[in-house]
Design a protein around this motif. Structure first.
Motif, short mmCIF file in Angstrom:
data_model
loop_
_atom_site.label_atom_id
_atom_site.label_comp_id
_atom_site.label_asym_id
_atom_site.label_seq_id
_atom_site.Cartn_x
_atom_site.Cartn_y
_atom_site.Cartn_z
N MET A 1 0.80 -1.37 0.05
CA MET A 1 -0.12 0.00 0.01
C MET A 1 0.95 1.30 -0.04
SD MET A 1 -3.07 0.49 -0.07
CE MET A 1 -4.39 1.56 0.15
N ASN A 2 1.99 1.24 0.66
CA ASN A 2 2.88 2.51 0.91
C ASN A 2 3.45 2.60 -0.45
OD1 ASN A 2 2.32 2.92 3.47
ND2 ASN A 2 4.08 1.77 4.27
N ILE A 3 3.92 1.59 -1.39
CA ILE A 3 4.13 1.82 -2.76
C ILE A 3 3.15 2.63 -3.58
CG2 ILE A 3 3.82 -0.37 -3.72
CD1 ILE A 3 7.06 1.12 -4.14
N ILE A 4 2.10 2.22 -3.61
CA ILE A 4 1.01 2.88 -4.29
C ILE A 4 1.03 4.40 -4.10
CG2 ILE A 4 -1.29 2.82 -4.80
CD1 ILE A 4 -1.51 -0.08 -4.40
N LYS A 5 1.12 4.80 -2.55
CA LYS A 5 1.17 6.18 -2.08
C LYS A 5 2.20 6.83 -2.69
CE LYS A 5 -1.58 5.45 2.08
NZ LYS A 5 -1.56 5.51 3.51
N ILE A 6 3.51 6.25 -2.77
CA ILE A 6 4.71 7.00 -3.01
C ILE A 6 4.49 7.17 -4.72
CG2 ILE A 6 7.07 6.43 -3.52
CD1 ILE A 6 7.11 5.13 -0.87
N ILE A 7 3.86 6.16 -5.29
CA ILE A 7 3.76 6.36 -6.86
C ILE A 7 2.96 7.43 -7.23
CG2 ILE A 7 2.93 5.23 -9.10
CD1 ILE A 7 4.21 2.56 -7.87
N LEU A 8 1.77 7.55 -6.51
CA LEU A 8 0.86 8.49 -6.65
C LEU A 8 1.35 9.91 -6.28
CD1 LEU A 8 -2.40 6.97 -5.65
CD2 LEU A 8 -1.86 7.23 -7.80
N ALA A 9 2.28 9.83 -5.08
CA ALA A 9 2.80 11.22 -4.69
C ALA A 9 3.72 11.64 -5.89
CB ALA A 9 3.55 11.02 -3.67
N ILE A 13 3.39 14.89 -8.08
CA ILE A 13 4.25 16.06 -8.33
C ILE A 13 4.81 16.33 -9.60
CG2 ILE A 13 7.00 16.45 -7.76
CD1 ILE A 13 6.29 15.19 -5.25
N ILE A 14 4.76 15.31 -10.44
CA ILE A 14 5.12 15.67 -11.98
C ILE A 14 4.14 16.29 -12.66
CG2 ILE A 14 5.51 14.19 -14.14
CD1 ILE A 14 6.99 12.06 -12.49
N LEU A 15 2.86 15.98 -12.49
CA LEU A 15 1.63 16.42 -13.10
C LEU A 15 1.35 17.74 -12.55
CD1 LEU A 15 -0.87 13.74 -13.37
CD2 LEU A 15 0.47 14.50 -14.88
N GLY A 16 1.80 18.09 -11.28
CA GLY A 16 1.86 19.52 -10.75
C GLY A 16 3.13 20.34 -11.34
N VAL A 17 4.07 20.00 -11.62
CA VAL A 17 5.31 20.77 -12.26
C VAL A 17 4.82 20.94 -13.57
CG1 VAL A 17 7.39 20.69 -12.95
CG2 VAL A 17 7.09 20.07 -10.83
N MET A 18 4.20 19.70 -14.35
CA MET A 18 3.85 20.25 -15.75
C MET A 18 2.70 21.11 -15.85
SD MET A 18 3.95 16.23 -17.15
CE MET A 18 3.08 16.70 -18.60
N LEU A 19 1.69 21.25 -15.06
CA LEU A 19 0.69 22.19 -15.01
C LEU A 19 1.22 23.44 -14.74
CD1 LEU A 19 -2.45 22.74 -14.98
CD2 LEU A 19 -2.27 22.62 -12.40
N PHE A 20 2.15 23.45 -13.73
CA PHE A 20 2.86 24.95 -13.38
C PHE A 20 3.66 25.44 -14.78
CE2 PHE A 20 6.81 27.11 -12.28
CZ PHE A 20 6.18 28.20 -11.76
N PHE A 21 4.39 24.58 -15.30
CA PHE A 21 5.08 25.08 -16.64
C PHE A 21 3.89 25.45 -17.74
CE2 PHE A 21 8.97 23.05 -15.12
CZ PHE A 21 9.53 24.15 -14.80
N TRP A 22 2.90 24.71 -17.74
CA TRP A 22 1.81 24.80 -18.87
C TRP A 22 1.23 26.36 -18.45
CZ3 TRP A 22 -3.67 25.01 -18.17
CH2 TRP A 22 -4.30 25.08 -19.55
#
Length: 87
Positions: A1-9, A13-22
């Motif tokens: 379960m922890n690995i899924i949370k880490i992957i989602l986090a 972060i990647i999608l948030g950075v992409m949204l910021f640059f967009w």
């Protein structure tokens, strides 16, 4: 379960950075277009001012509205005939 949370986090972060640059790209492109519109508008306004200065020098200041406003559009035919045609 922890690995899924880490992957989602990490994905968040990647999608948030992409949204910021967009969003940053949209804002900077709008500012860039605004700058070029202002430059072209400034050139056009300067050309208009130079044209008006030359026109006022050669033609004279003022507008044609006063000459058009002095016409006798409100006269009836009888008044017009008395004023202009029977001299």
């Amino acid at each position: 379960m922890n690995i899924i949370k880490i992957i989602l986090a990490i994905l968040g972060i990647i999608l948030g950075v992409m949204l910021f640059f967009w969003l940053l790209g949209i804002v900077t492109s709008l500012l860039w277009y605004g700058l070029w519109i202002a430059v072209i508008g400034g050139i056009g306004y300067g050309a208009y001012r130079l044209f008006r200065k030359a026109e006022d020098k050669y033609v004279g200041a003022g507008s044609a509205r006063t000459e058009l406003g002095d016409r006798d559009f409100d006269l009836s035919w009888d008044e017009y005939e008395k004023k202009y045609l029977n001299k």
